[in-house]
Design a protein around this motif. Structure first.
Motif, PDB file in Angstrom:
ATOM      1  N   SER A  34       0.832  -1.201   0.000  1.00  8.80           N
ATOM      2  CA  SER A  34       0.000   0.000   0.000  1.00  8.80           C
ATOM      3  C   SER A  34       0.867   1.251   0.000  1.00  8.80           C
ATOM      4  O   SER A  34       0.619   2.197  -0.757  1.00  8.80           O
ATOM      5  CB  SER A  34      -0.910   0.028   1.232  1.00  8.80           C
ATOM      6  OG  SER A  34      -1.653  -1.143   1.303  1.00  8.80           O
ATOM      7  N   LEU A 337      -7.265 -10.156  -3.270  1.00  3.98           N
ATOM      8  CA  LEU A 337      -8.291  -9.262  -2.720  1.00  3.98           C
ATOM      9  C   LEU A 337      -7.685  -7.959  -2.195  1.00  3.98           C
ATOM     10  O   LEU A 337      -8.044  -6.871  -2.666  1.00  3.98           O
ATOM     11  CB  LEU A 337      -9.097  -9.992  -1.642  1.00  3.98           C
ATOM     12  CG  LEU A 337     -10.219  -9.179  -1.017  1.00  3.98           C
ATOM     13  CD1 LEU A 337     -11.333  -8.926  -2.024  1.00  3.98           C
ATOM     14  CD2 LEU A 337     -10.790  -9.867   0.216  1.00  3.98           C
ATOM     15  N   PRO A 338      -6.761  -8.018  -1.227  1.00 12.08           N
ATOM     16  CA  PRO A 338      -6.210  -6.743  -0.740  1.00 12.08           C
ATOM     17  C   PRO A 338      -5.407  -5.992  -1.799  1.00 12.08           C
ATOM     18  O   PRO A 338      -5.477  -4.765  -1.867  1.00 12.08           O
ATOM     19  CB  PRO A 338      -5.313  -7.167   0.428  1.00 12.08           C
ATOM     20  CG  PRO A 338      -5.034  -8.597   0.242  1.00 12.08           C
ATOM     21  CD  PRO A 338      -6.202  -9.165  -0.499  1.00 12.08           C
ATOM     22  N   ALA A 340      -5.814  -6.020  -5.085  1.00  8.74           N
ATOM     23  CA  ALA A 340      -6.697  -5.390  -6.066  1.00  8.74           C
ATOM     24  C   ALA A 340      -7.303  -4.113  -5.474  1.00  8.74           C
ATOM     25  O   ALA A 340      -7.426  -3.097  -6.160  1.00  8.74           O
ATOM     26  CB  ALA A 340      -7.804  -6.360  -6.480  1.00  8.74           C
ATOM     27  N   LEU A 341      -7.624  -4.175  -4.172  1.00 10.28           N
ATOM     28  CA  LEU A 341      -8.187  -2.981  -3.524  1.00 10.28           C
ATOM     29  C   LEU A 341      -7.157  -1.853  -3.496  1.00 10.28           C
ATOM     30  O   LEU A 341      -7.489  -0.685  -3.734  1.00 10.28           O
ATOM     31  CB  LEU A 341      -8.648  -3.329  -2.098  1.00 10.28           C
ATOM     32  CG  LEU A 341      -9.895  -4.220  -2.020  1.00 10.28           C
ATOM     33  CD1 LEU A 341     -10.187  -4.609  -0.571  1.00 10.28           C
ATOM     34  CD2 LEU A 341     -11.097  -3.510  -2.635  1.00 10.28           C
ATOM     35  N   VAL A 342      -5.910  -2.224  -3.191  1.00 10.47           N
ATOM     36  CA  VAL A 342      -4.853  -1.204  -3.170  1.00 10.47           C
ATOM     37  C   VAL A 342      -4.653  -0.630  -4.564  1.00 10.47           C
ATOM     38  O   VAL A 342      -4.510   0.595  -4.735  1.00 10.47           O
ATOM     39  CB  VAL A 342      -3.527  -1.806  -2.637  1.00 10.47           C
ATOM     40  CG1 VAL A 342      -2.384  -0.802  -2.789  1.00 10.47           C
ATOM     41  CG2 VAL A 342      -3.674  -2.199  -1.173  1.00 10.47           C
ATOM     42  N   ASN A 343      -4.679  -1.491  -5.569  1.00 16.01           N
ATOM     43  CA  ASN A 343      -4.516  -1.012  -6.946  1.00 16.01           C
ATOM     44  C   ASN A 343      -5.648  -0.064  -7.340  1.00 16.01           C
ATOM     45  O   ASN A 343      -5.424   0.953  -7.998  1.00 16.01           O
ATOM     46  CB  ASN A 343      -4.478  -2.190  -7.926  1.00 16.01           C
ATOM     47  CG  ASN A 343      -3.143  -2.903  -7.881  1.00 16.01           C
ATOM     48  OD1 ASN A 343      -2.140  -2.320  -7.472  1.00 16.01           O
ATOM     49  ND2 ASN A 343      -3.118  -4.158  -8.284  1.00 16.01           N
ATOM     50  N   LEU A 344      -6.859  -0.405  -6.929  1.00 13.37           N
ATOM     51  CA  LEU A 344      -7.990   0.480  -7.228  1.00 13.37           C
ATOM     52  C   LEU A 344      -7.846   1.784  -6.442  1.00 13.37           C
ATOM     53  O   LEU A 344      -8.247   2.854  -6.908  1.00 13.37           O
ATOM     54  CB  LEU A 344      -9.305  -0.228  -6.889  1.00 13.37           C
ATOM     55  CG  LEU A 344      -9.666  -1.384  -7.835  1.00 13.37           C
ATOM     56  CD1 LEU A 344     -10.909  -2.118  -7.346  1.00 13.37           C
ATOM     57  CD2 LEU A 344      -9.892  -0.873  -9.257  1.00 13.37           C
ATOM     58  N   GLY A 345      -7.267   1.687  -5.237  1.00 12.92           N
ATOM     59  CA  GLY A 345      -6.980   2.900  -4.453  1.00 12.92           C
ATOM     60  C   GLY A 345      -6.011   3.795  -5.196  1.00 12.92           C
ATOM     61  O   GLY A 345      -6.163   5.028  -5.213  1.00 12.92           O
TER      62      GLY A 345
END
Lengths: 492, 325
Positions: A34, A337-338, A340-345
């Protein structure tokens, strides 16, 4: 029986997913990932937007530089620098940092222009200089110079400008010499061809008539009261610039004008699109995501073997292949999961800072591509984990493999691709299929470049991102089959 | 496709079961060699053999963890290769060294294994608690397994083997590493489980364990099954062709009586000890009665007189080449 397999598959993948997701090492990796990805995207995006407001001056500053031979002994004595705006008006208090490119050990010298836009470096013997221009408090621009007596080529925000100096000096140049004038297609910078004339003492000469001949053009111009002439309308082509000297003789200089896109250092992050920023962080994402796959998957099999818990799985009503697949998907989803969320962030940050989001296609390829890459690395690690007898060996082998594909491979490919500074791109593309990381980065580069109007050198050299997507698929399927065969063979 | 002709109550039947390992260093190694045996429903079958005899390898083939190199095996009528999932559904397996997920709690671990058998969540939890109670771990059900002792792990392993109520329990060295109390408690549990109708296949290198718990036994030595019979038959066969001893318990016995005993017909030797004498005879069945009559006649206060039976250890040593008494 299929139901039994499915039941076992769900049980194993769920446990693998939760245990990995909740593990301390996952927490550490997610924090690191992150920090790097989110801060990286923020940094690149901010740098890009800064370049629009801070790096580009409100008004271009053109530098002209001349050597003076004070005692007429044929050697350089002083260096005179003029700073003008596009209207040919002197620019006061422009700071010019002079770097001696023929002797980099010598510390830089700082000059400040006076009200006539003039600064002088006295008693220098250097013949090659590079200029950094500081105007006001926040304007930094690069000006490069390759100089000989009589003319100076200065790059200003990647715009190469040819200076025709004093008549006496011009005579020392060959008339067949040509200089390139390059500009970038950017409304923030005025690409222009300009001439400044000075006398032998380095003072501006006004009212000098210039003849510019080339192609269909035949332009006559006159230097203004500050010795400055600019023409921003010349089309690409070769031009002879000539002027009448005081003694009536005519002197000239051939100039090649070619407006092409070329990024200078200051333009590296200038006006980066959201797509470009997202592409810029791809290399960081690759390194951390693949390292995470190594760290999380290295003991997937070997740990269970060492702790004898594998027998408890193997004796359940579920096939070996199902166990392997369930473990693989459990670890993959726990990482994906985490991440992909960081990438979208990161996408959200780029959107916020740049004011526009990256294109949907690039976001999709980026997020899914990272998952695909992680899948490949998990399979690689699972194969190692099945083959070796201890967790530490698996970890060491995984890190070695990571080092090879992330660092060593690119170096080797550069070495075998000819000149390191100018490698053969076709060769590089050919070898990239054998590195899953390269497959991903080439794919991302392709998707990004294909959405812009500018041609990419790699695309010109035959890069096709779909081939790299296909190569990733081949990597995945091959490793999955290999992992199954190794697992079936070794677990006996 | 293997076609099995099984006895009506066969729980396990093997046919030429063989496992050969190939190693780079030492070439081929036959861990299990052409083994044929069968386990009947309701048996507590002792699979006996010294360390390295091939017991665990056989078990791993029976549980379909590894495939046999040659031969075949069927569990509850299902071939362990072609119908492995069905055969495994009928097996509760307790390995010699049970490995759990250390960070899980005991009950959660059982619930996890329960997910493989179509057991509902509530049912699995209920069953897990029942079993933890049976194996004496009820109060530790919320403790992480990493805090468990070896004995507790063994109990948990037994609980997980029983989780899906299998017809057949395969226990590999179930009491290995347990203290005497733990061993005794475990044997009681095994008997109790057997009484509840489950067939038990128990692998052990402990002769006493097999002798005390099992009704049938197969003896494996160097990968080969060298004997398969009931425990009673095996002991009787040793007794048939060797000397037998009669233990006579007396508070005090005079040396003259000992001497007289030695001169009796059929007596080959007498050993005097603090609790009485051990009389070695030629093995004829009438000797016990004759010795008893002789001692009564001499007014020796005999508190007990019983023949010393041949132990399974004797059988084992004889079969495996260790020599018998």
């Amino acid at each position: 029986m299929k139901d039994d397999n499915l039941q076992g598959f769900v049980a194993i993948s769920k446990r693998e997913f939760l245990s990995n997701l909740m593990s301390p090492r996952m927490a550490i990796l997610v924090v690191i990932f992150s920090l790097i990805v989110l801060l990286g995207s923020f940094g690149f995006a901010t740098l890009g937007s800064m370049s629009l407001s801070g790096f580009v001056p409100e008004e271009d500053v053109y530098l002209s530089a001349f050597y003076l031979d004070d005692d007429d002994d044929g050697e350089v004595d002083d260096l005179v620098v003029y700073a003008m705006n596009p209207e040919g008006e002197p620019q006061y208090n422009v700071t010019v940092q002079v770097l001696f490119s023929d002797d980099m050990r010598e510390p830089p010298y700082w000059l400040h222009t006076d009200k006539e836009g003039k600064a002088v470096l006295y008693n220098t013997t250097h013949l090659n200089f590079t200029f950094m221009v500081f105007s006001g408090s926040d304007f930094i621009s690069l000006a490069g110079a390759v100089s000989t007596l009589g003319y100076l080529e200065v790059q200003h925000n990647s715009t190469s400008l040819v200076y025709v100096s004093d008549v006496q000096d011009l005579t020392k140049l060959s008339l067949t010499d040509t200089q390139e004038m390059m500009g970038i297609d950017d409304p923030g910078i005025t690409p222009g061809f300009f001439v400044m004339t000075v006398d032998q003492d380095g003072n501006p000469r006004s009212g000098v008539t210039l003849n510019i001949v080339g192609g269909d053009e035949n332009v006559e111009g006159k230097t203004n009261e500050y010795g400055f002439y600019i023409n921003t309308e010349l089309k690409n082509g070769d031009y002879l610039i000539s002027l009448d000297s005081d003694d009536g003789s005519e002197y000239g200089e051939w100039v090649k004008v070619s407006y092409t896109k070329e990024e200078g250092l200051a333009d590296l992050f200038k006006d980066k699109t959201s797509d470009e920023v997202l592409t810029s962080i791809a290399s960081f994402v690759v390194m951390i995501a693949t390292l995470s796959a190594v760290i999380l998957a290295y003991d997937t099999i070997v740990r269970e073997r060492q702790e004898n818990s594998l027998d408890f799985l193997l004796c359940r009503p579920v096939h070996k292949g199902t166990i392997l697949l369930a473990k693989f998907l459990g670890v993959l989803s726990a990482i994906s999961l985490p991440f992909a969320l960081v990438n979208l962030g990161a996408v959200a940050i780029i959107w916020q800072v740049n004011g526009s989001p990256p294109t949907g296609q690039l976001i999709a390829v980026f997020v899914l591509g990272v998952i695909g890459l992680v899948a490949i690395w998990i399979l690689l690690e699972m194969i190692i984990s099945t083959l070796v007898k201890s967790g530490s060996t698996a970890n060491l082998a995984g890190i070695g493999l990571w080092f090879f594909f992330n660092i060593l491979y690119d170096v080797v490919i550069l070495l075998v691709s000819g000149d390191i500074n100018n490698p053969d791109l076709e060769t590089m593309i050919g070898y990239s299929y054998f590195n899953p990381n390269s497959c991903f980065t080439y794919l991302i580069s392709y998707v990004q470049a294909s959405s812009t109007e500018f041609a990419s050198d790699f695309i010109d050299a035959g890069l096709n991102g779909y081939n790299h997507a296909l190569a990733m698929g081949v990597w995945f399927v091959t490793l999955l089959m290999l992992a199954y065969l190794v697992f079936k063979k070794k677990i006996v | 496709m293997v076609i099995w002709i099984l006895g009506l109550n066969d729980m396990i039947r093997t046919r030429g079961l063989t496992k050969v390992y190939k190693t780079f260093r030492s070439g081929e190694f036959t861990a299990v060699d052409d083994v044929d045996f069968h386990v009947l429903e309701g048996d507590i079958y002792g699979f006996l053999g010294p360390n390295g005899a091939g017991k665990t390898t056989t078990i791993r083939m029976l549980t379909s963890i590894i495939p046999p190199t040659r031969g075949s095996a069927a569990v509850c009528g299902h071939d362990v290769i072609s119908d492995s999932i069905a055969s495994r559904k009928n097996i509760g397996f307790m390995p010699e060294r049970p490995g759990f997920y250390e960070v899980m709690k005991a009950e959660d671990q059982l619930v996890f294994y329960g997910e493989f058998y179509h057991m509902g969540k509530r049912e699995t939890h209920k069953r897990a608690r029942e079993l933890l109670d049976i194996v004496g771990l009820d109060e530790f059900r919320t403790r992480r397994i990493k805090t468990f002792s070896h004995g507790m792990r063994k109990r948990l392993a037994l609980a997980q083997a029983l989780l899906h109520d299998p017809k057949l329990l395969i226990l590999d060295e179930p009491t290995g590493g347990l203290d005497p109390q733990g061993t005794a408690a475990f044997r009681d549990m095994i008997r109790e489980i057997n009484r509840s109708g489950k067939t038990i296949f128990l692998s052990s290198h402990l002769l006493s364990e097999v002798q005390q718990v099992c009704n049938r036994v197969g003896i494996l030595n160097r990968g080969r099954l060298v004997r398969e019979d009931t425990v009673a038959n095996l002991r009787r066969r040793i007794g048939d062709h060797s000397e037998s001893a009669i233990n006579v318990r007396v508070d005090n016995i005079k040396p003259s009586v000992v001497k007289a005993l030695e001169s009796l017909e059929g007596v080959v030797g007498v050993e005097a000890g603090p609790e009485g004498v051990l009389v070695y005879t030629d093995g004829a069945q009438a000797r016990s009665m004759e010795i008893n009559r002789f001692l009564v006649g001499k007014k020796v206060p005999v508190t007990a007189l019983y023949p010393v039976e041949a132990s399974l250890e004797d059988v084992f040593l004889e079969i495996t080449g260790g020599g018998g008494k």
